[in-house]
Design an enzyme around this catalytic site. Structure first.
Site, PDB file in Angstrom:
ATOM      1  CB  SER A 241     -34.489  -1.406  13.711  1.00 44.72           C
ATOM      2  OG  SER A 241     -35.683  -1.391  12.999  1.00 44.72           O
TER       3      SER A 241
ATOM      4  CG  HIS B 244     -20.932 -29.881   1.971  1.00 47.93           C
ATOM      5  ND1 HIS B 244     -20.172 -28.803   2.347  1.00 47.93           N
ATOM      6  CD2 HIS B 244     -20.467 -30.271   0.766  1.00 47.93           C
ATOM      7  CE1 HIS B 244     -19.284 -28.536   1.418  1.00 47.93           C
ATOM      8  NE2 HIS B 244     -19.431 -29.419   0.441  1.00 47.93           N
TER       9      HIS B 244
ATOM     10  N   GLY C 193     -14.554 -25.182   0.344  1.00 43.48           N
ATOM     11  CA  GLY C 193     -14.111 -24.030  -0.433  1.00 43.48           C
ATOM     12  C   GLY C 193     -13.888 -24.440  -1.884  1.00 43.48           C
TER      13      GLY C 193
ATOM     14  N   GLY D 283     -38.881  -2.845  10.996  1.00 36.80           N
ATOM     15  CA  GLY D 283     -38.547  -4.248  10.773  1.00 36.80           C
ATOM     16  C   GLY D 283     -38.232  -4.906  12.108  1.00 36.80           C
TER      17      GLY D 283
END
Ligand code: XMP
Length: 510
Positions: A226, A167, A53, A223
């Site tokens: 959906s 990371h 963060g 798409g």
């Protein structure tokens, strides 16, 4: 199902941690950093990850988790800011160092018994921090170091608390996936039972138990999201599903025939098509502001659904293919993310529509939906189609939406897609389209001076649309696309190619 919870402290990589853990088949959820302990306990996670963060742990008001997470008796892994939180919590000391560490570093592993098990002694890792531990807490030992960070990885093995300064979730860190897998599966003992076949089976049961004998209206755009949703719903509730395909006048070339054909013929799903072109375009007349366009389009969709409900209903539910990143980017975030664009398919429906919202993919990433589409045997040419935004060409037209500009983007975009397909580039890129605005530029046609539109080509590579980079297409291919557009699309004199990545740009221009 076993799960890992990631607490989001606002890092741009938080969702990536979640995806990486899921990639190794452990279910993972992203929660806001300040989630109450009662909520976290209810989820019964096998382990918790504290994300990175932008804040500094020693600043007043910096985000902190509920301290009771450290008393749950489960493993905790802090990444970057999360690592500093652990150091701070157990009375170590974090301070700002003059040498900000940003970019690649060589990580030397001093102890490979658990978190770094099976990993080379020296790996490249990705650092992005100014704060670091000056003193690690008592009862913690060092597992790995870099030249600038003597305590790049630390652990309290008795309590299973781990902190890493780098990371592991970004692809730049070698074996980052193995580190996350070691944490989630070996240290936290989470069973790797998150599979897309499992999701399909669970989802079908879940949809049935929610919907019972109600009827569901599913809006489909053509798409992947959906379409896959429609196929899944069809499996779950069969005849109680009606799909609606709305031609809002802002579709890609030939879309209005292609999509209903796919659903009706190839997938055997009952689909109602409705032509609402006039309605949408008249509402958009004179509107230039992108967020206002989205709002109008969202409202008009709701009106159309209401008409469809009147004509084909009653329906009790409206199903939508909303995905996890849509939820995050629309500011309905589980973390402190700013609203960048309001994607109209997120955030609920007007109450007057009186339909409950069904969003089975709300927790999924796009690549997971693709896997589901493959398992559901949706034809490959549809699985490979590029994503297309809900508000369609309206967000690829800068300024007012006019018939002239729609004609230009539609035709120019089809040339872009066509040339990418022909050259084998289509599958290598995430999205590729043409945009147009009101800027005009002088050109010469024959011997005549003409003043025509500037068309902008945007082709990007991405994993999930959260970040993207512009595609380094061969010059000859760009040249071919440009020539075809100026030759074949009336009223275009110039073609430009976009070389902005996301961030700072976004994928769509509006
Ligand atoms: P941006 O432009 O925010 O786009 O980088 C990220 C992804 O989202 C799509 N997009 C939208 N999808 N409604 C949608 O359903 C919208 O309003 C919308 N705006 C952008 C975009 O095509 C890309 O895949």
């Amino acid at each position: 199902m076993d799960k890992i919870v990631v607490l989001d402290f606002g890092s741009q990589y938080s969702h990536l941690i979640c995806r990486r853990i899921r990639e190794s088949n452990v279910y993972c959820e992203l929660l806001p950093y300040d989630s109450p302990i009662s909520l976290i306990k209810k989820l019964e996670p096998k382990g918790i990850v504290l994300s990175g963060g932008p804040s500094s742990v020693y600043l007043k008001g910096s985000p902190k988790p509920d301290k009771k997470i450290f008393e749950m008796g489960i493993p905790v892994l802090g990444i970057c800011y999360g690592h500093q939180l652990i150091v701070n919590e157990f009375n170590g000391k974090i301070k700002r160092f003059d040498n900000r560490e940003y970019g690649y570093a060589d990580l030397v592993i001093d102890d490979s018994s658990d978190l770094f098990k099976g990993i080379n002694k020296k790996i490249k890792c990705w650092m992005s921090h100014a704060d670091a531990a000056e003193k690690i807490p008592n009862n913690f030992e060092i597992l790995a170091h870099t030249e600038n960070s003597q305590s790049a990885a630390i652990a309290n093995r008795d309590r299973k608390f781990y902190g890493i300064q780098f990371h592991p979730e970004v692809s730049h860190t070698e074996e980052g996936n193995s580190i996350l897998r070691n944490f989630s599966q070996s240290i936290s003992n989470a069973k790797p039972d998150w599979t897309m076949q499992g999701f399909i089976d669970f989802s079908i049961k879940d949809i049935r138990s929610k919907v019972h004998d109600d009827r569901v209206l599913c809006a489909i755009s053509g798409g992947i999201d959906s379409t896959t949703l429609a196929v899944l719903l069809n499996k779950a509730i069969g005849k109680n599903l009606t799909c609606v395909f709305v031609n809002n006048g802002l579709l890609r070339l030939n879309e209005e025939t292609l999509v209903p054909e796919l659903l009706n013929k190839h997938l055997d799903i009952n689909t109602v098509s409705t032509n609402a072109e006039e309605r949408f375009l008249s509402k958009l007349k004179g509107i230039s502001d992108p967020e206002q366009k989205r709002k109008i389009i969202g409202e008009e969709f709701a009106q159309v659904f209401s008409d469809v409900t009147r004509d084909y209903g009653p329906f009790q539910w409206l199903a939508q293919g909303t995905l996890y990143p849509d939820v995050i980017e629309s500011g309905f975030s589980k973390g402190p993310a700013a609203v960048i664009k309001t994607h109209h398919n997120v955030g609920g429906l007007p109450e007057w529509l009186n339909l409950k919202l069904l969003e089975p993919f709300r927790t999924l990433y796009k690549d997971e939906v693709r896997q589901i589409a493959v398992l559901l045997e949706i034809p490959n040419e549809f699985i490979k189609r590029h994503p297309f935004p809900g508000p369609g060409l309206a967000v690829r037209i800068i300024g007012e939406v006019t018939y002239e500009k729609i004609r230009i983007v539609r035709h120019a975009s089809s040339i872009v897609e066509n040339e990418l397909l022909r050259s084998g580039w289509y599958d290598k890129v995430w999205q590729a389209y043409a945009a147009v605005g009101d800027d005009l530029a002088v050109g010469v046609l024959g011997d005549e001076r003409v003043y025509g539109h500037i068309v902008t080509i945007r082709i990007v590579e991405s994993l999930d649309a959260m970040t993207a980079d512009w595609s380094r297409l061969p010059y000859d291919l760009i040249s071919k696309i440009s020539n075809r557009i100026t030759n074949e699309v009336n009223g275009v004199t110039w073609v430009t190619y976009t070389v902005s990545s996301k961030p700072p740009a976004t994928i769509e221009p509006q």
